[in-house]
Design an enzyme around this catalytic site. Structure first.
Site, mmCIF file in Angstrom:
data_model
loop_
_atom_site.group_PDB
_atom_site.id
_atom_site.type_symbol
_atom_site.label_atom_id
_atom_site.label_comp_id
_atom_site.label_asym_id
_atom_site.label_seq_id
_atom_site.Cartn_x
_atom_site.Cartn_y
_atom_site.Cartn_z
ATOM 1 N N VAL A 282 6.803 -6.893 38.623
ATOM 2 C CA VAL A 282 7.826 -7.813 38.131
ATOM 3 C C VAL A 282 9.187 -7.304 38.592
ATOM 4 O O VAL A 282 9.505 -6.114 38.450
ATOM 5 C CB VAL A 282 7.795 -7.928 36.595
ATOM 6 C CG1 VAL A 282 8.880 -8.896 36.120
ATOM 7 C CG2 VAL A 282 6.426 -8.403 36.125
ATOM 8 N N GLY B 283 0.049 -6.583 39.622
ATOM 9 C CA GLY B 283 1.270 -7.108 40.192
ATOM 10 C C GLY B 283 2.502 -6.336 39.778
ATOM 11 O O GLY B 283 2.430 -5.314 39.099
ATOM 12 N N ASP C 277 -3.352 -13.176 22.432
ATOM 13 C CA ASP C 277 -2.925 -11.783 22.614
ATOM 14 C C ASP C 277 -1.510 -11.571 22.083
ATOM 15 O O ASP C 277 -0.683 -10.941 22.737
ATOM 16 C CB ASP C 277 -3.006 -11.399 24.101
ATOM 17 C CG ASP C 277 -3.001 -9.884 24.311
ATOM 18 O OD1 ASP C 277 -3.307 -9.154 23.344
ATOM 19 O OD2 ASP C 277 -2.700 -9.431 25.426
#
Length: 551
Positions: free
Chosen positions: A274, A272, A404
């Site tokens: 941003v 994707g 993470d």
């Protein structure tokens, strides 16, 4: 019944009889360390005795046991299915291999059957197989033939999947007595047959009842297994799959391009893009992430959305809303505004808080390039660490594990406050469960993984504490790149710090985070208190620990 896998047995019973089985959460009472959960089973409209346990899984198992006992008491002796018959003959009654194959095909999950052992004489061979789904191994199955062993392994994997926290809120399957590997037929549901007149659909994250709950199916060859203890489980993903399959071809105006302008690219990943955008109506800037991909990718992105939607904390990136469109935004190469769109299988739009362009990784790298010692680094690092632990404490309070944590996933807000982001690997923390859930090992960034996260399938929220310990060390200690950094970082993982490291108080705090044994690591709440004490020692004039940091 000589088995404790009562949930699986109840599901098998429902498969054979075409029954509707619903698990209902009745209550959860008491303080966290003594909390008791109560669940019950409703089978074909009849309510069975409640099951109580110290975890939801235990309560669910006990409720299933009560229901099984009640159901089997009503059956003629010739029809009673005890645990021994289930274990011995399940491969003849239900095609678990076909069911599992269909599930993996539907979810786009890679799976395989691996032979573990083959023993015995030719006339009495015994085979052992296990199922591996997306690199996760499930309990082994044994049999006198390869097919029997694989069927039993598939049964164990299928039972384990239904116990997982991310299991769909409802599963409908056709029972079969054949041993063919053809996937079972799936009854139609409202999500796959509904039609849509718009290509842009706002996604609600509030729990809703599906039509299958208000109008239960009752076909003679089907099991309807609905878990109402968490109606939000994958509900968004299920709804979006249906919408994506039934989207009208009628072109409509994009919600994204109609509600936002001043669109600037902030970064691009494998799934994707941003953007920094301005919402026209509010005249306010946001970050907007557009995830492009097939259902599996969208489902993973929705896991992050669902986690963020429940988190409201000053040190966590704020989530606002999300929606689906069947077209993606394509940025004009010569301008910041949009001029065209491109077709794609699915697009998920996620509106979030706008943070600064520099992450904590940039902050660390910039400090490491300074030739002269930085007298402010200790104080600034402590301020950052206090904000990180505040966010981690809240994440753990919400029964989640980030998995993470690393400098690249920690940002700075417009007010320069620290913001934990990237919840793509978030998972539930079942620390109260006497039988901890198996997880995918090696999920996260290798250099920041806790030892058990690298090697084991069972771990809890303490993996975040270990990663935080390494981050705090990086904040404090100047490290060059390459071999030297690798050695110093590797030593820190084993609680060994450079001889020149002068900060004994910070060293003791970091050692409490970097213990090899998870149970010996400090909780986030205890670390928060220790860092507050340190802040008061270093600067007693300052009572507020979350000061602005120079980015």
């Amino acid at each position: 019944m000589a088995t404790e896998n009562y949930v699986a047995e109840l599901i098998q019973y429902a498969q054979r009889t075409g029954s509707e089985v619903i698990f209902e959460e009745v209550s959860s009472e008491g303080p966290d360390h003594e909390k008791k959960f109560t669940q019950r089973v409703v089978c074909n409209g009849e309510v069975y005795p409640e099951g109580v346990g110290r975890s939801k899984r235990q309560a669910k198992r006990n409720a299933a046991e009560h229901a099984l006992r009640g159901l089997l008491e009503k059956q003629p002796a010739s029809n009673v299915v005890n645990s021994q018959s289930v274990n011995d003959n399940s491969f003849e009654e239900t095609n678990f291999k076909g069911i599992l194959n269909h599930h993996c095909q539907k979810k786009s999950l890679a799976h395989n059957y691996i032979q573990v052992n083959r023993s015995g004489l030719p006339q009495s061979l015994q085979f052992t197989y296990k199922v591996v789904i997306e690199d996760k191994e499930y309990p082994v199955g044994e049999g006198k033939t390869i097919k029997q062993a694989q069927q039993n392994a598939a049964q164990h994997a299928w039972s384990a999947l239904q116990e997982q926290s991310d299991w769909d809120s409802k599963v409908s399957l056709r029972s079969t007595v054949s041993e063919d590997d053809d996937p079972p037929m799936m009854p139609s549901t409202s999500t796959s047959t509904s039609t849509s007149t718009s290509t842009s659909t706002s996604t609600s994250l509030e729990p809703t009842k599906s039509s299958s709950q208000s109008e239960p199916m009752s076909t003679s060859d089907s099991i309807v297994f609905m878990d109402s203890s968490n109606p939000l489980k994958d509900q968004v993903a299920v709804e979006n799959e249906g919408r994506a399959d039934s989207v009208s071809n009628t072109p409509t105006k994009s919600r994204f391009t109609s509600q936002f302008d001043s669109i600037k690219s902030l970064g691009k990943g494998s799934y994707g893009h941003v953007y920094e955008v301005r919402e026209i109506l509010l005249n306010k800037k946001y970050a907007l992430k557009i995830v492009r991909g097939k259902k599996k990718i969208i489902r993973k992105a929705l896991r992050e959305v669902k986690a963020l939607s429940d988190l409201h904390h000053t040190n966590i990136v704020r989530y606002y809303t999300c929606w689906m469109e069947d077209t993606g935004y394509k940025q004009n190469s010569s301008a910041d505004s949009t001029s065209s769109q491109e077709s794609s299988p699915q697009f998920l739009y996620i509106q979030m808080e706008l943070c600064g362009s520099k992450t904590l990784r940039h902050w660390i790298n910039e400090r490491n390039t300074r030739t002269l010692p930085d007298s402010n680094r200790r104080h600034e690092s402590l301020t950052i660490a206090q904000q990180i632990v505040s966010g981690v404490e809240y994440i753990h309070f919400k029964k989640l594990i980030h998995r993470d944590l690393k400098p690249a996933n920690i940002m700075f807000g417009q007010d320069r406050a620290v913001k934990i982001g990237d919840f793509g690997l978030v998972t539930a923390d079942d620390v109260d469960d006497e039988n901890p859930m198996e997880r995918t090992n090696k999920s996260g960034t290798f250099s920041y993984m806790a030892p058990e996260q690298k090697l084991e399938n069972i771990y809890d929220r303490k993996v975040d504490i270990f990663a935080f310990g390494l981050i705090y060390f990086e904040l404090l200690w100047k490290m060059s790149t390459g071999h030297e950094r690798g050695k110093v970082f590797g030593d820190a993982r084993n609680q060994k710090f450079p001889k020149e490291f002068p900060l004994s108080q910070e060293e003791q705090i970091m050692k409490s985070m970097l213990c090899k044994e998870p149970k010996q690591r400090a909780e986030a709440s205890a670390l928060k208190a220790e860092l507050e004490k340190l802040a008061h020692t270093l600067n007693p004039q300052k009572t507020e620990h979350q000061q602005n940091v120079t980015v």
